[in-house]
Design a protein around this motif. Structure first.
Motif, short mmCIF file in Angstrom:
data_model
loop_
_atom_site.label_atom_id
_atom_site.label_comp_id
_atom_site.label_asym_id
_atom_site.label_seq_id
_atom_site.Cartn_x
_atom_site.Cartn_y
_atom_site.Cartn_z
N ALA A 25 0.35 4.92 4.40
CA ALA A 25 1.70 5.17 4.94
C ALA A 25 1.73 5.10 6.46
CB ALA A 25 2.21 6.52 4.47
N HIS A 65 3.74 2.66 8.86
CA HIS A 65 4.63 3.29 9.84
C HIS A 65 4.44 2.67 11.22
CE1 HIS A 65 6.99 6.55 11.61
NE2 HIS A 65 6.03 6.72 12.50
N ALA A 103 11.59 6.83 6.12
CA ALA A 103 11.03 5.99 5.05
C ALA A 103 9.56 6.30 4.82
CB ALA A 103 11.20 4.52 5.42
N SER A 104 8.81 6.55 5.88
CA SER A 104 7.38 6.82 5.75
C SER A 104 7.11 8.10 4.96
CB SER A 104 6.73 6.91 7.14
OG SER A 104 6.85 5.68 7.82
N TRP A 156 9.10 9.63 2.75
CA TRP A 156 9.50 9.52 1.35
C TRP A 156 8.58 8.57 0.57
CZ3 TRP A 156 11.97 12.67 -1.56
CH2 TRP A 156 12.84 13.60 -0.98
N LEU A 157 7.98 7.63 1.26
CA LEU A 157 6.98 6.78 0.62
C LEU A 157 5.77 7.61 0.18
CD1 LEU A 157 5.88 3.97 -0.14
CD2 LEU A 157 4.99 3.79 2.20
N ALA A 202 6.78 9.66 -2.94
CA ALA A 202 6.90 8.84 -4.15
C ALA A 202 5.53 8.50 -4.71
CB ALA A 202 7.68 7.57 -3.83
N ALA A 203 4.60 8.12 -3.84
CA ALA A 203 3.26 7.75 -4.30
C ALA A 203 2.53 8.94 -4.90
CB ALA A 203 2.47 7.16 -3.14
#
Length: 478
Positions: A182, A186, A210-211, A213-214, A217-218
């Protein structure tokens, strides 16, 4: 059937560890946690580095948002999630893995509710900073940036309970790999969006959102993939049961950790009230960033010793828990000495990674000696806090933090910085004195601890939260 004496001997043998064994166990947890912490810290670090080349006002504004506004949300949510370190760690030691998934879901509910309650702070950052006598120009820019970063606040609420869920089971390498990937993305996307496309603060904020929430999610996909078959059995209505008691324990953890994190936030606010705030805040923020970066090592040992103490107390191995504390403090202090020397030798070069402004660089270099002393001290203090979390002493340490930080450290910082006109140097010295006092008191508490009694308290805690189970008799590891 096993005789009671033989069973007691087996429990004692299970808690016996040699120095090499304990060092290996600590590093197996601390190493990945350190890397995970560094990678996740680098998300903010990279953002500040890119923003710092936009301008002085932007650097100061983003630094205040990260240090004050996000520091408030980050600290409170990390603290609320840290209740899982005590509960999950001791449940793992007692062999009650089936409770961990429910604990994590309860923590998600509480942390998300807390994040929603914090939304007004992000929305009204501009007037809040003006009320705290910060520069109007910096406050206006910080207000816009904070509103754009609301998704990160919600991401913290999801992330921290998952981290504790992983850590309690010593399954931390997957978090490291996810966070490393991530932060690489980023940095690349920041270079494209901020440096090349020149999307400014809005672009930097969106990339940060975005970073985070990535990462969430992972990590969640890994949980759903069946990697924790005993600990995760799906979503459960039990997550809504006993929420009141869980909130009380979460609040105790939050108060303890927040009092520590907000201490540094208060220092940044004090510095913002000095003359030439752009230069002073920029210099202190640069030093704080390096301090937090090196602090990631101690945070790794904080997590490791928390897991080790909680596991050993939950398994009824009081002497093994005490031994883990000694090894963790000694190891973290040795590593901290290396970072202290680096901070001293490179105090004039490090600020240039953040800014090209010579006045800011010069002011940050002047703080280099205090930064080195702080790094050395912070190689020990977080480890002691980790012991408190593993043993469930959050309420006690919260009172210690109030006295040392807010009744002694900050008043001294104000006197030295404003009355004696020592500016940022005086404020930092006052902060350091409060931290020294807190560390001394925590050492005194450790020396007076009856570990056999702590193991019995852990047994009671596991029964209250995990139901009646057959637990081993508390034995001293011979």
């Amino acid at each position: 059937m096993v005789a009671p004496a033989a069973e007691a001997e087996a429990v004692a043998m299970a808690g016996r560890k040699t120095l090499p064994d304990e060092c290996k166990t600590l590093w197996q947890i601390a190493g990945p946690v350190i890397l995970t912490g560094v990678f996740q810290f680098l998300i903010g670090f990279v953002t500040v580095a890119f923003v710092g080349h936009i301008g002085k006002v932007e650097l100061a504004a983003v630094s205040i948002v990260i240090g004050v506004i996000e520091g408030l949300g980050f600290g409170l949510l990390l603290g609320m999630g840290s209740a899982l370190e005590t509960l999950c760690g001791q449940a793992v030691g007692a062999g009650q893995l089936h409770t961990l998934g429910v604990y994590m879901q309860r923590s998600w509910i509480i942390c998300l509710a807390t994040a929603v309650a914090l939304l007004p702070v992000y929305i009204f950052t501009d007037p809040i900073l003006r009320l705290l006598r910060q520069s109007p120009e910096i406050s206006a820019v910080a207000g816009r940036y904070a509103r754009w970063c609301v998704p990160q606040l919600l991401a913290y609420a999801v992330n921290f309970p998952m981290q504790k869920f992983y850590q309690a089971q010593s399954r931390v390498w997957v978090m490291t790999l996810i966070s490393g990937a991530a932060v690489g993305l980023h940095a690349l996307i920041n270079w494209v969006v901020v440096a090349r496309l020149r999307r400014g603060l809005l672009g930097a904020a969106m990339v940060g959102n975005a970073s985070w929430w990535l990462i969430n999610a992972a990590q969640f996909l890994y949980v759903l993939g069946g990697s924790f078959p005993e600990a995760w059995t799906g979503f459960s209505r039990k997550a809504f049961a006993s929420l009141a008691g869980f909130v009380r324990l979460s609040l105790a953890s939050a108060v303890m950790l927040c009092l520590e994190m907000w201490y540094y936030t208060a220092v940044i606010i004090l510095v913002g009230c000095l003359k030439n705030p752009e230069i002073q805040v920029g210099a202190v923020s640069i030093c704080m960033n390096y301090n937090i970066w090196t602090l990631m090592v101690s945070v790794g040992f904080n997590a490791a010793v928390s897991v080790r103490v909680a596991n050993e107390l939950g398994a009824k191995h009081p002497k093994a828990a005490k031994f883990s504390v000694v090894v963790a403090v000694a190891t973290s202090a040795a590593v901290g000495l290396v970072f202290t020397l680096v901070a001293l030798l490179a105090r004039k070069q490090l600020p240039r990674l953040f800014t090209d402004d010579e006045l800011v660089v010069k002011e940050a270099a002047k703080l280099g000696y205090l930064l080195a002393a702080t790094i050395g001290l912070n190689s020990i203090q977080p480890v002691l806090s980790g012991v408190a979390i593993g043993a469930g002493w959050q309420s006690l340490v919260a009172w210690v933090n109030i006295g040392c930080y807010y009744l002694i450290g900050l008043p001294l910082a104000a006197v030295l910085g404003f009355k004696l006109k020592l500016n940022a140097t005086g404020i930092w010295v006052g902060m350091l004195i409060g931290t020294v006092l807190q560390t001394v008191i925590l050492f005194m508490i450790l020396f007076r601890t009856k570990w056999h009694k702590e193991a019995m308290l852990a047994e009671e805690r596991v029964r209250n939260w995990g139901g009646n189970v057959e637990l081993p008799t508390v034995q001293e590891a011979r």
